[in-house]
Scaffold this motif. Structure first.
Motif, PDB file in Angstrom:
ATOM      1  N   SER A 116       0.818  -1.194   0.000  1.00 36.54           N
ATOM      2  CA  SER A 116       0.000   0.000   0.000  1.00 36.54           C
ATOM      3  C   SER A 116       0.868   1.265   0.000  1.00 36.54           C
ATOM      4  O   SER A 116       0.907   2.005  -0.989  1.00 36.54           O
ATOM      5  N   GLY A 117       1.581   1.513   1.083  1.00 39.02           N
ATOM      6  CA  GLY A 117       2.407   2.714   1.183  1.00 39.02           C
ATOM      7  C   GLY A 117       1.607   3.903   1.686  1.00 39.02           C
ATOM      8  O   GLY A 117       0.375   3.864   1.753  1.00 39.02           O
ATOM      9  N   ALA A 118       2.336   4.958   2.027  1.00 40.66           N
ATOM     10  CA  ALA A 118       1.705   6.122   2.672  1.00 40.66           C
ATOM     11  C   ALA A 118       0.661   6.781   1.772  1.00 40.66           C
ATOM     12  O   ALA A 118      -0.350   7.297   2.246  1.00 40.66           O
ATOM     13  N   MET A 119       0.900   6.761   0.481  1.00 35.92           N
ATOM     14  CA  MET A 119      -0.043   7.432  -0.434  1.00 35.92           C
ATOM     15  C   MET A 119      -1.411   6.770  -0.364  1.00 35.92           C
ATOM     16  O   MET A 119      -2.434   7.439  -0.199  1.00 35.92           O
ATOM     17  N   ARG A 167      10.204  -0.591  -2.793  1.00 40.80           N
ATOM     18  CA  ARG A 167      10.236   0.848  -3.102  1.00 40.80           C
ATOM     19  C   ARG A 167       8.996   1.548  -2.555  1.00 40.80           C
ATOM     20  O   ARG A 167       8.649   2.653  -2.991  1.00 40.80           O
ATOM     21  N   THR A 168       8.328   0.906  -1.635  1.00 36.97           N
ATOM     22  CA  THR A 168       7.121   1.498  -1.044  1.00 36.97           C
ATOM     23  C   THR A 168       7.519   2.624  -0.088  1.00 36.97           C
ATOM     24  O   THR A 168       8.492   2.487   0.660  1.00 36.97           O
ATOM     25  N   GLU A 169       6.749   3.698  -0.092  1.00 37.48           N
ATOM     26  CA  GLU A 169       7.087   4.835   0.781  1.00 37.48           C
ATOM     27  C   GLU A 169       6.398   4.721   2.141  1.00 37.48           C
ATOM     28  O   GLU A 169       5.229   4.339   2.214  1.00 37.48           O
ATOM     29  N   SER A 170       7.180   5.025   3.191  1.00 33.47           N
ATOM     30  CA  SER A 170       6.591   5.090   4.532  1.00 33.47           C
ATOM     31  C   SER A 170       6.394   6.553   4.934  1.00 33.47           C
ATOM     32  O   SER A 170       5.967   6.860   6.040  1.00 33.47           O
ATOM     33  N   TYR A 171       6.770   7.435   4.027  1.00 35.83           N
ATOM     34  CA  TYR A 171       6.654   8.891   4.278  1.00 35.83           C
ATOM     35  C   TYR A 171       6.312   9.555   2.961  1.00 35.83           C
ATOM     36  O   TYR A 171       6.787   9.148   1.899  1.00 35.83           O
ATOM     37  N   ILE A 172       5.488  10.569   3.050  1.00 31.37           N
ATOM     38  CA  ILE A 172       5.240  11.358   1.839  1.00 31.37           C
ATOM     39  C   ILE A 172       4.988  12.811   2.242  1.00 31.37           C
ATOM     40  O   ILE A 172       4.349  13.081   3.269  1.00 31.37           O
ATOM     41  N   ALA A 173       5.556  13.703   1.463  1.00 29.67           N
ATOM     42  CA  ALA A 173       5.257  15.134   1.636  1.00 29.67           C
ATOM     43  C   ALA A 173       4.927  15.663   0.257  1.00 29.67           C
ATOM     44  O   ALA A 173       5.537  15.250  -0.733  1.00 29.67           O
ATOM     45  N   MET A 174       3.950  16.528   0.171  1.00 31.94           N
ATOM     46  CA  MET A 174       3.593  17.053  -1.139  1.00 31.94           C
ATOM     47  C   MET A 174       2.989  18.436  -1.067  1.00 31.94           C
ATOM     48  O   MET A 174       2.465  18.837  -0.028  1.00 31.94           O
ATOM     49  N   ARG A 194       1.843  16.200   4.662  1.00 28.44           N
ATOM     50  CA  ARG A 194       2.900  15.212   4.936  1.00 28.44           C
ATOM     51  C   ARG A 194       2.386  14.187   5.926  1.00 28.44           C
ATOM     52  O   ARG A 194       1.576  14.505   6.811  1.00 28.44           O
ATOM     53  N   THR A 195       2.869  12.991   5.755  1.00 30.35           N
ATOM     54  CA  THR A 195       2.541  11.928   6.700  1.00 30.35           C
ATOM     55  C   THR A 195       3.668  10.921   6.680  1.00 30.35           C
ATOM     56  O   THR A 195       4.297  10.708   5.635  1.00 30.35           O
ATOM     57  N   GLY A 196       3.964  10.335   7.824  1.00 31.24           N
ATOM     58  CA  GLY A 196       5.038   9.361   7.836  1.00 31.24           C
ATOM     59  C   GLY A 196       5.027   8.510   9.078  1.00 31.24           C
ATOM     60  O   GLY A 196       4.385   8.847  10.081  1.00 31.24           O
ATOM     61  N   LYS A 197       5.736   7.409   8.970  1.00 28.72           N
ATOM     62  CA  LYS A 197       5.903   6.509  10.109  1.00 28.72           C
ATOM     63  C   LYS A 197       7.301   6.689  10.675  1.00 28.72           C
ATOM     64  O   LYS A 197       8.186   7.220   9.998  1.00 28.72           O
TER      65      LYS A 197
END
Ligand code: NAD
Length: 480
Positions: free
Chosen positions: A230-233, A301-308, A325-328
């Motif tokens: 899944s990932g953060a997105m 390559r799954t993201e555990s953090y995203i900022a946009m 932004r959200t992250g683990k």
């Protein structure tokens, strides 16, 4: 404070997945709290259903343990727990099988509200809807509660909506996003639409930018197999952050009613510009806890953090960026929506007086509350020196101890299901619109073979995310 608890009508609530983690940690404690508060009438009944072969007494025992584990000791009044457990029943049912449905039908009562909570894996949502219908269990006014994730892309969300629509009307479907049940999120609407103070300023003319942060301290926490797909997105942005963005950016609905609110949210999603790759930072935690060790695929390559950085393309918000932004594995757990107002158009004070822009922050967790920073004169001699001070409205401080606990989102949302109020639930077209916006972003990462950048466990996120703000002359609020 006077209790305003209004009992709901008698109901039969069936929890599919009644032996699962969500039931144990959230749904059952929430129901118990509503029961303790006197909101659940005598005739209310909760029926657990899952694959485990056990009787009602065994499930009640398991529920008892869950309540003791997930509620503070002072809430676990023995007599109340006993009375609550008497309202429970259980049936072994396999969502994919044929057994148990006749028995379930036999247990459902006429003349009480009927609700079915799908607290099972998403691959079973469709099967449950089909069987409830095929076995003639769900009445025409029955409600179904569908957990997240609602699809993993536009195609799967559409397919699920179509399956549910074969058996239930949209007015019967409650797609849950527990962020919408949070007290402060509802307060955002009270602040915006219950005061004359903020709304005139709630636009690009006065708002410099908006920051929405959902930071978690924990890592994937045993959910690695699910999360890595899944990932953060998908797990956070498409649903929770998107909902917070919608409530912050939407036009005033004409009433606080389901379709009025959801129409306005949908317009925000549809007004979102596509996001340029340079406006997104994806990260993976490394260091004392490492994402790649928490999941099975060592080259994930799954993201555990995203900022946009996002733009809502309409008259109200033209030129005001929204930074999400959200992250683990971040340095602290904290969620907030922050409205940064613009500087005054002209300062009448000395350059070094220290004029600061106003900031309104709406804290979702921890310590739900609202904080408005206003500029005042620093008291005392020495000329005009300006400082910004908080007008802090922590609910507990402002309303006193009698306000009781801030209800958990699930308390509010489950009672809304029983009351038949869909305002705080997502409509099918909203979810699809959110996926329609999300899909091309995820496809772009794949097509470009993009890898997330590393960030240190326990930090504020990747350097690149700080740069996303710095290059615009702004900075993220500290996560504290
Ligand atoms: P879980 O694996 O702990 O529990 C799943 C439940 O479904 C169990 O009761 C299991 O017996 C039952 N089940 C599995 N297969 C079944 C079948 N064929 N027929 C009938 N019952 C079956 O999962 P969970 O963490 O409780 O999550 C449930 C749902 O809630 C999922 O959709 C999940 O994405 C969502 N959710 C969970 C959390 C959480 O914190 N756990 C948070 C948000 C959303």
């Amino acid at each position: 404070m006077v209790s305003r608890v209004i009992p709901v009508d008698p109901f039969d609530l069936v929890i599919f997945g009644g032996t699962g983690d969500l039931a144990r940690r959230k749904i059952l404690p929430a129901l118990f709290r509503r029961f303790s508060d006197g909101q659940m009438p005598e005739e209310a009944r909760i029926i657990g259903a899952a694959r485990t072969e056990q009787d009602g007494a065994a499930w009640a025992e398991w529920v008892h343990k869950a309540l003791k584990e997930f509620l503070p000791k002072e809430e676990c009044d023995k007599a109340l727990i006993k009375a609550f457990l008497e309202r429970l029943d259980y049936l072994p049912i396999d969502a994919m099988g044929e057994g148990g449905w006749k028995e379930l039908k036999g247990k459902m009562r006429d003349g009480v509200t009927q609700a079915f909570y799908f607290s099972v894996g998403p691959s079973l949502f469709g099967a449950l809807a089909e069987r409830l219908h095929a076995h003639g269990i769900a009445r025409e006014d029955a409600r179904i509660v569908v957990e997240k994730p609602f699809g993993r892309d536009l195609a799967s969300a559409r397919a699920l909506n179509a399956t549910l629509a074969e058996h239930f009307n949209e007015t019967q479907i409650y797609r849950i996003d527990h962020y919408l049940g949070k007290e402060t999120v509802q307060n955002l609407m009270a602040i915006r639409f219950g005061n004359v103070l903020f709304e005139p300023l709630w636009n690009a003319q006065y708002v410099d930018h908006v920051q929405i942060t959902v930071a978690e301290e924990v890592g994937v926490d045993g959910r690695g197999a699910y999360y890595d797909k899944s990932g953060a997105m998908r797990d956070m942005v498409q649903n929770h952050l998107m909902q917070l963005l919608c409530l912050t950016a939407m036009e005033p609905p004409n009433r606080f009613e389901p379709d009025a609110v959801r129409d306005e949210k949908l317009k925000v999603i549809r007004a979102l510009d596509p996001v340029a790759p340079a406006d997104i930072v994806r990260g993976q935690y490394v260091g004392k806890q490492s994402y790649l060790e928490d999941v099975e695929d060592p080259s994930s390559r799954t993201e555990s953090y995203i900022a946009m950085k996002l733009h809502v393309s309409n008259w109200r918000w033209n030129g005001t960026p929204f930074y999400l932004r959200t992250g683990k594995c971040m340095k602290a757990r904290g969620s907030e929506i922050v409205i940064h107002f613009k500087d005054t158009p002209h300062s009448i004070f000395e350059e070094d007086a220290g004029n600061k822009a106003n900031v309104l922050s709406i804290r979702l967790q921890p310590n739900e509350g609202i904080d408005l920073r206003v500029t005042i004169k620093e008291p005392g001699p020495g000329g005009m020196r300006l400082v910004d001070v908080p007008l802090d409205m922590s609910f507990a401080d402002a309303l006193g101890p009698d306000v009781g606990h801030v209800p958990d989102a699930y308390e509010r949302l489950i009672m809304d299901v029983i009351r038949g109020n869909q305002t705080l639930f997502m409509r099918g077209d909203e979810v699809e619109a959110a996926w329609a916006w999300t899909d091309p972003i995820i496809e772009g990462w794949k097509a470009r073979g993009e890898k997330p950048v590393p960030y240190e466990t326990g930090s504020s996120g990747p350097e690149e995310a700080l740069m996303l703000m710095h290059r615009d002359g702004r900075r993220w609020r500290d996560i504290v």
